[in-house]
Design a protein around this motif. Structure first.
Motif, PDB file in Angstrom:
ATOM      1  N   PHE A  56       0.851  -1.180   0.000  1.00 18.10           N
ATOM      2  CA  PHE A  56       0.000   0.000   0.000  1.00 18.10           C
ATOM      3  C   PHE A  56       0.890   1.233   0.000  1.00 18.10           C
ATOM      4  O   PHE A  56       2.098   1.150   0.271  1.00 18.10           O
ATOM      5  CB  PHE A  56      -0.904   0.009   1.235  1.00 18.10           C
ATOM      6  N   ARG A  74      -3.580   0.545  -3.239  1.00 18.02           N
ATOM      7  CA  ARG A  74      -3.196  -0.820  -2.854  1.00 18.02           C
ATOM      8  C   ARG A  74      -2.618  -1.514  -4.075  1.00 18.02           C
ATOM      9  O   ARG A  74      -3.058  -1.262  -5.207  1.00 18.02           O
ATOM     10  CB  ARG A  74      -4.402  -1.603  -2.319  1.00 18.02           C
ATOM     11  N   THR A 100      -3.113  -2.164  -9.428  1.00 17.40           N
ATOM     12  CA  THR A 100      -3.314  -1.138  -8.406  1.00 17.40           C
ATOM     13  C   THR A 100      -4.794  -0.832  -8.260  1.00 17.40           C
ATOM     14  O   THR A 100      -5.517  -0.695  -9.268  1.00 17.40           O
ATOM     15  CB  THR A 100      -2.555   0.152  -8.777  1.00 17.40           C
ATOM     16  N   THR A 190       5.379   3.138  -2.278  1.00 17.38           N
ATOM     17  CA  THR A 190       4.691   1.891  -1.959  1.00 17.38           C
ATOM     18  C   THR A 190       5.506   1.066  -0.972  1.00 17.38           C
ATOM     19  O   THR A 190       6.714   0.893  -1.145  1.00 17.38           O
ATOM     20  CB  THR A 190       4.444   1.047  -3.227  1.00 17.38           C
ATOM     21  N   THR A 192       5.812  -2.683   0.507  1.00 18.01           N
ATOM     22  CA  THR A 192       5.356  -4.021   0.119  1.00 18.01           C
ATOM     23  C   THR A 192       5.995  -5.107   0.970  1.00 18.01           C
ATOM     24  O   THR A 192       7.098  -4.955   1.495  1.00 18.01           O
ATOM     25  CB  THR A 192       5.661  -4.317  -1.366  1.00 18.01           C
TER      26      THR A 192
END
Length: 199
Positions: A56, A74, A100, A190, A192
């Motif tokens: 996210f 996300r 996404t 992002t 992850t």
């Protein structure tokens, strides 16, 4: 006193040796077995890998001056790559593709947002743990029933990989990408987590 103890020890040793010789050397001589300490096997990072990841992060759209828009996104994707372990340093090449989504804002039918990336990374071999940094390029693509909108740009990443077993690799990373579709700047960060099978 010391001289007496030395004499007693010498007599005992001589008596033992004499007894061993007297029976033709048949008296067994006990030798303590060598102590073997287990050695941890070294982790070799060389090999192909592939797996899934999810994360996210915000996408910021600067407008005028300090004004801007921040959109939470996300991501869920696939990645594959190759590592070569040079001993202390590990060279890594990777490609990835992800889908996404925007929470609370479902896209209409026929619309989707995807990102395609290619990265070159350098890791430090710390056993079964490897911190790494990377530089790469990414393309964001908004697919519509009509023409698609694309934007490409450079990306930077930093992360940590962990091998709990020979063929399982876990990783956590932060990736920053700047896109410029139609001259509009988009800054995406992002976070992850991923799991991969390592050759």
């Amino acid at each position: 006193m010391k001289q007496l103890l030395s004499t007693i020890c010498a007599v005992a040793v001589a008596g033992t040796a004499t007894a061993a010789l007297a029976d033709g050397g048949r008296t067994p001589i006990t030798v303590a077995p060598p102590v073997v300490y287990p050695v941890e096997p070294e982790t070799n990072w060389t090999g192909f890998y592939g797996g899934i990841f999810g994360g996210f992060g915000p996408t910021n759209v600067p407008l005028v001056g300090p004004l801007g828009i921040s959109i939470d996104t996300r991501a869920l994707g696939l990645r594959a790559g190759y590592m070569h372990d040079f001993g202390q340093w590990v060279a890594i090449g990777e490609v990835s593709a992800e889908n996404t989504t925007i929470p609370g804002f479902p896209l209409p039918a026929g619309f989707n947002i995807r990102r395609y990336s290619i990265d070159a990374m350098l890791g430090y071999d710390a056993g079964n743990i490897m911190p790494f940094v990377g530089i790469g390029a990414a393309q964001g693509r908004l697919t519509t029933p009509g023409p698609s909108i694309t934007g490409s740009g450079p990306s930077l990443s930093v992360g940590l990989a962990y091998r709990p077993t020979e063929h399982v690799m876990l990783d956590a990373r932060v990736r920053y990408t700047r896109y410029s579709p139609f001259g509009v700047r988009l800054d995406n960060t992002t976070f992850t987590l991923g799991i991969s099978w390592h050759q």
